[in-house]
Design an enzyme around this catalytic site. Structure first.
Site, PDB file in Angstrom:
ATOM      1  N   GLY A  64       4.161  41.355  -9.759  1.00  0.00           N
ATOM      2  CA  GLY A  64       2.926  41.393  -8.971  1.00  0.00           C
ATOM      3  C   GLY A  64       1.679  41.293  -9.828  1.00  0.00           C
ATOM      4  O   GLY A  64       1.745  40.879 -10.983  1.00  0.00           O
ATOM      5  N   HIS A 110       0.996  33.120 -12.942  1.00  0.00           N
ATOM      6  CA  HIS A 110       2.031  33.148 -11.897  1.00  0.00           C
ATOM      7  C   HIS A 110       1.898  31.934 -10.970  1.00  0.00           C
ATOM      8  O   HIS A 110       2.891  31.369 -10.522  1.00  0.00           O
ATOM      9  CB  HIS A 110       1.901  34.418 -11.054  1.00  0.00           C
ATOM     10  CG  HIS A 110       2.149  35.684 -11.819  1.00  0.00           C
ATOM     11  ND1 HIS A 110       1.159  36.592 -12.101  1.00  0.00           N
ATOM     12  CD2 HIS A 110       3.288  36.186 -12.355  1.00  0.00           C
ATOM     13  CE1 HIS A 110       1.670  37.604 -12.772  1.00  0.00           C
ATOM     14  NE2 HIS A 110       2.954  37.387 -12.945  1.00  0.00           N
ATOM     15  N   VAL A 123      -0.329  30.161 -19.515  1.00  0.00           N
ATOM     16  CA  VAL A 123      -1.685  29.795 -19.079  1.00  0.00           C
ATOM     17  C   VAL A 123      -2.649  30.750 -19.782  1.00  0.00           C
ATOM     18  O   VAL A 123      -2.382  31.939 -19.903  1.00  0.00           O
ATOM     19  CB  VAL A 123      -1.820  29.917 -17.542  1.00  0.00           C
ATOM     20  CG1 VAL A 123      -3.233  29.586 -17.094  1.00  0.00           C
ATOM     21  CG2 VAL A 123      -0.823  28.991 -16.856  1.00  0.00           C
ATOM     22  N   SER A 161      -0.892  40.361 -16.479  1.00  0.00           N
ATOM     23  CA  SER A 161      -1.363  41.324 -15.477  1.00  0.00           C
ATOM     24  C   SER A 161      -2.041  42.509 -16.158  1.00  0.00           C
ATOM     25  O   SER A 161      -2.868  43.185 -15.556  1.00  0.00           O
ATOM     26  CB  SER A 161      -0.186  41.812 -14.640  1.00  0.00           C
ATOM     27  OG  SER A 161       0.449  40.700 -14.046  1.00  0.00           O
ATOM     28  N   ARG A 162      -1.683  42.776 -17.410  1.00  0.00           N
ATOM     29  CA  ARG A 162      -2.281  43.919 -18.115  1.00  0.00           C
ATOM     30  C   ARG A 162      -3.720  43.647 -18.552  1.00  0.00           C
ATOM     31  O   ARG A 162      -4.439  44.571 -18.914  1.00  0.00           O
ATOM     32  CB  ARG A 162      -1.444  44.275 -19.347  1.00  0.00           C
ATOM     33  CG  ARG A 162      -0.122  44.922 -19.003  1.00  0.00           C
ATOM     34  CD  ARG A 162       0.620  45.378 -20.251  1.00  0.00           C
ATOM     35  NE  ARG A 162       1.831  46.099 -19.913  1.00  0.00           N
ATOM     36  CZ  ARG A 162       3.012  45.520 -19.692  1.00  0.00           C
ATOM     37  NH1 ARG A 162       3.130  44.217 -19.778  1.00  0.00           N
ATOM     38  NH2 ARG A 162       4.066  46.251 -19.399  1.00  0.00           N
TER      39      ARG A 162
END
Ligand code: PAF
Length: 273
Positions: free
Chosen positions: A27, A33, A173, A183-184
C-alpha cells in the site's frame, strides 16, 4: 478482504480462461507502484485481470517501530487503483491464522545484506508472497527492481518450489533528484529529505566509477553519504547480479547495492554498473 473469496474469484477467472496478473504491494501507492500496474495491464491485455494486493505484512518487519509507522492509506490506494483500471484490490485484514508455525527459508541469496541487517525479513517476504501466489493464482507477478535482493530471493523461491508464476521486473521510478520512490519517503521531512539526495548522488558516483576496485569505491561512497549529519550507511556492496556474491572489481554488469538510514528512516537502493 477475504482470502477465501479472493481464491474463489481467481479460480473463476482461470476457468474463464482469463490471464491473472498480480501486483503485490504494502500500500501507500506511489508512481513506482503505478508503473508496476501499467506493466500488469500490458501483460494482462484488455481481457485479463489485474489484482493489486495491499497488505502491510507484519512478518517481514524486524523493527516494530517501522511496522507501526509504515504509512497506511487504503482509501487513497483504492482510488488510484480504480483510476488505473485495476480489476481487484485484495486487502486482507490478516493472512496468518493464530498459531501459524510454518516458515519458508532460503539459504543462499537471503543470508546477506537485507537478510543480515533485518533478521527474519526474507522468511516473512517469502511466506506472504507464497500465500499471495496461492490465493491469487497469477500467471505473472510484477515486482519493482528497487528491492533487488527481494526479487532474487523470490525468483529462487519460484524456481525451487515450482510456483507456476512468471516474475516480471520493472525499473525503479525516481524523484526529480534521483531518490528512488518508496512508501517510506513520506516520512522524510525537510532537512532529512534534502539529505536523502545523497543516496542517488552515491549511485551516480558509482556509475562513473566502473572499472574501479570495490574496496576503494565502497570507502568513497560511504564517506560521501556519511558526510550528511543524519545519514549512516548500513552497507554498500558491489555484487554479481545473479549470485549476489560480492565482487572485487566494479565492472560493467555488476550491481551496486546500498542501504542507509536517513534519520529514523531506512532506505535501500541499487543500480546496474
Ligand atoms: O515489496 C513489497 O512491497 C513487499 O515486500 C511485498 C512483495 C508486497 C511483500 O509484502
Amino acid at each position: 478482504t477475504s482470502p477465501q473469496t479472493m481464491q474463489r474469484h481467481s479460480r473463476g477467472w482461470q476457468r474463464d480462461g482469463r490471464r491473472v496478473v498480480l501486483v503485490p504491494t504494502m500500500g501507500a501507492l506511489h508512481e513506482g507502484h503505478l508503473s508496476l500496474i501499467r506493466r500488469a495491464r500490458k501483460l494482462a491485455g484488455e481481457d485479463g485481470v489485474i489484482v493489486v494486493s495491499v497488505y502491510v505484512n507484519p512478518t517481514q518487519f524486524n523493527d516494530p517501530k517501522d511496522l507501526k509507522k509504515y504509512p497506511r492509506t487504503l482509501a487513497a490506494d483504492k482510488e488510484l487503483c480504480r483510476a488505473e483500471g485495476v480489476d481487484a484490490v485484495f486487502a486482507p485484514q490478516t493472512l496468518y491464522p493464530v498459531g501459524a508455525s510454518v516458515e519458508i527459508g532460503e539459504n543462499d541469496l537471503a543470508l546477506q545484506f537485507e537478510g543480515e541487517h533485518r533478521p527474519g525479513h526474507f522468511a516473512g517476504v517469502m511466506a506472504v508472497v507464497a500465500k499471495l501466489f496461492h490465493l491469487v493464482q497469477p500467471t505473472e507477478a510484477v515486482f519493482g527492481e528497487k528491492d533487488f535482493q527481494q526479487v532474487a530471493v523470490i525468483r529462487r523461491m519460484i524456481r525451487d518450489l515450482d510456483f507456476p508464476v512468471r516474475l516480471i521486473l520493472e525499473p525503479t521510478v525516481r524523484e526529480v533528484d534521483g531518490l528512488a520512490m518508496s512508501s517510506r519517503n513520506v516520512r522524510l521531512k525537510g532537512r532529512l529529505r534534502e539529505q536523502a539526495s545523497v543516496l542517488p548522488a552515491a549511485i551516480r558516483l558509482a556509475k562513473e566509477s566502473v572499472g574501479d576496485s570495490v574496496g576503494g569505491l565502497k570507502r568513497r561512497l560511504t564517506r560521501l553519504m556519511e558526510a550528511q549529519p543524519d545519514v549512516s550507511v548500513d552497507y554498500v556492496e558491489v555484487v554479481d547480479a545473479d549470485s549476489l556474491r560480492p565482487v572485487r572489481k566494479a565492472v560493467r554488469g555488476t550491481r551496486l547495492l546500498l542501504a542507509a538510514r536517513v534519520g529514523p528512516v531506512r532506505l535501500i537502493d541499487n543500480t546496474a554498473l
